[in-house]
Write a protein that holds these residues in place. Structure first.
Motif, PDB file in Angstrom:
ATOM      1  N   GLU A 134     -14.539  37.685 -39.967  1.00 12.91           N
ATOM      2  CA  GLU A 134     -13.984  38.798 -38.818  1.00 12.91           C
ATOM      3  C   GLU A 134     -12.529  38.902 -39.517  1.00 12.91           C
ATOM      4  O   GLU A 134     -11.543  38.493 -39.326  1.00 12.91           O
ATOM      5  CB  GLU A 134     -13.869  38.206 -37.794  1.00 12.91           C
ATOM      6  N   THR A 135     -12.487  40.281 -40.246  1.00 13.69           N
ATOM      7  CA  THR A 135     -11.151  40.795 -40.849  1.00 13.69           C
ATOM      8  C   THR A 135     -10.229  41.162 -40.042  1.00 13.69           C
ATOM      9  O   THR A 135      -9.020  41.192 -40.135  1.00 13.69           O
ATOM     10  CB  THR A 135     -11.527  41.477 -42.097  1.00 13.69           C
ATOM     11  N   ALA A 136     -10.595  41.982 -38.855  1.00 14.75           N
ATOM     12  CA  ALA A 136      -9.807  42.733 -37.994  1.00 14.75           C
ATOM     13  C   ALA A 136      -9.043  43.721 -38.644  1.00 14.75           C
ATOM     14  O   ALA A 136      -8.175  44.225 -38.226  1.00 14.75           O
ATOM     15  CB  ALA A 136      -9.018  41.635 -37.135  1.00 14.75           C
ATOM     16  N   SER A 139      -9.140  47.194 -36.837  1.00 16.03           N
ATOM     17  CA  SER A 139      -8.681  47.099 -35.635  1.00 16.03           C
ATOM     18  C   SER A 139      -7.331  47.056 -35.625  1.00 16.03           C
ATOM     19  O   SER A 139      -6.622  48.035 -34.849  1.00 16.03           O
ATOM     20  CB  SER A 139      -9.312  45.921 -34.814  1.00 16.03           C
ATOM     21  N   ASP A 183     -18.094  42.613 -43.292  1.00 11.04           N
ATOM     22  CA  ASP A 183     -16.952  42.508 -42.108  1.00 11.04           C
ATOM     23  C   ASP A 183     -17.733  42.339 -40.846  1.00 11.04           C
ATOM     24  O   ASP A 183     -18.359  43.086 -40.416  1.00 11.04           O
ATOM     25  CB  ASP A 183     -16.260  43.772 -42.098  1.00 11.04           C
ATOM     26  N   SER A 185     -16.252  41.838 -38.075  1.00 12.55           N
ATOM     27  CA  SER A 185     -15.425  42.236 -36.895  1.00 12.55           C
ATOM     28  C   SER A 185     -16.256  43.078 -35.966  1.00 12.55           C
ATOM     29  O   SER A 185     -16.266  44.433 -36.109  1.00 12.55           O
ATOM     30  CB  SER A 185     -14.237  43.033 -37.313  1.00 12.55           C
ATOM     31  N   ASN A 188     -15.777  46.614 -34.380  1.00 13.19           N
ATOM     32  CA  ASN A 188     -15.815  47.826 -35.194  1.00 13.19           C
ATOM     33  C   ASN A 188     -16.759  48.765 -34.867  1.00 13.19           C
ATOM     34  O   ASN A 188     -16.551  50.149 -35.489  1.00 13.19           O
ATOM     35  CB  ASN A 188     -16.182  47.615 -36.952  1.00 13.19           C
TER      36      ASN A 188
END
Length: 294
Positions: A134-136, A139, A183, A185, A188
């Motif tokens: 979960e890179t965020a 966001s 990824d 996240s 997304n």
């Protein structure tokens, strides 16, 4: 951050003690929330599911009150600001030929949808890929641009360079991994148009699960930092937004998003994992189903 209650059995005496403390002590909203979560656990053990559900709702109501200022801002951002941003909706509608080497795999959905399982399956094959979890990154990037009132469409080339640099700084874009990374996240799905503009070779996997199962799991697992996860109306609105965003983009680019149904995957893991890996242009191997060895 997910906060789990101790799974030890709560007996009648403990239940009485919890109720007594909640009635006598001058507890703050957070403590009252956990008191109700413990009572919900007791009712679950007794298979009194309606009572369990009511205690869960009551617990989350107290939890929301405890962080009201922060949660109000978060709910407004996710359910109004981002959901209704027309610029984000307009991105990615063109069907330009894919260019570049970078091939990220974005795993989207709602919490408790089986996304962690899917990412582990993908990462356990023969292909060596970078795991972003979960890179965020998207966001955080979008939030910063909205606050600064930057236009997306007019600066897409600049934004592309910025975002790629952030993924590089995380060590995710590597030549030795064929520029493939994941990824996970989940939010997304709000940015699928932006993803298509920046990463035309991207693979987007939408993890689906029976909505009722996901909602109950969200309520049972206190997702403390998720602002919209403490009120049933907020949860339902977020789920509606998620389904609408996914379905709208699928109408424009039906082959850009691959859907994995958790129930089907669990029932037929080999068949479903082969289809998943084929979509990702990755080699399937029996090790994909031995992800627990990682």
């Amino acid at each position: 951050v997910k906060i789990e209650l101790n799974k030890e059995i709560i007996d009648v005496e403990q239940k009485k003690k919890i109720i007594s403390i909640m009635e006598i002590k001058n507890l703050n909203n957070k403590d009252m929330a956990y008191g109700n979560f413990l009572l919900a656990r007791y009712e679950q053990q007794k298979k009194n599911f309606e009572k369990e559900f009511n205690f869960l709702l009551k617990g989350h109501s107290y939890y929301y009150k405890w962080g009201k200022k922060k949660y109000d801002q978060g709910v407004n951002y996710w359910l109004n600001t981002i959901s209704n941003n027309q610029e984000l909706m307009d991105l990615g509608k063109s069907d330009n030929a894919a260019k570049g080497q970078i091939t990220p795999i974005f795993i989207v959905g709602v919490p408790r949808c089986g996304s962690t399982l899917i990412e582990k399956v993908i990462a356990s094959g023969k292909n060596k890929i970078s795991i972003g979890e979960e890179t965020a990154i998207l966001s955080f990037f979008v939030g910063k641009k909205i606050v600064a009132n930057d236009l997306f469409k007019n600066n897409i080339s600049k934004f592309k360079d910025e975002i790629i640099e952030k993924y590089k700084n995380r060590g995710l874009i590597k030549k030795e991994n064929n520029y493939i990374f994941t990824d996970k996240s989940l939010d997304n799905f709000f940015f699928i148009g932006l993803i298509k503009e920046i990463f035309p070779n991207a693979k987007v996997i939408n993890c689906k699960r029976n909505p009722l199962a996901s909602i109950m799991s969200i309520l049972k697992n206190n997702l403390g930092d998720v602002s919209w996860a403490h009120d049933l109306n907020h949860i339902l609105k977020f789920f509606d937004t998620y389904h609408n965003k996914i379905n709208s983009f699928k109408k424009i680019h039906p082959n850009f998003i691959y859907e994995v149904e958790l129930e089907k995957f669990v029932e037929n893991p080999e068949t479903e994992s082969k289809k998943l890996m084929r979509f990702c242009n990755l080699t399937w191997d029996k090790s994909c189903l031995e992800f627990y060895k990682r």
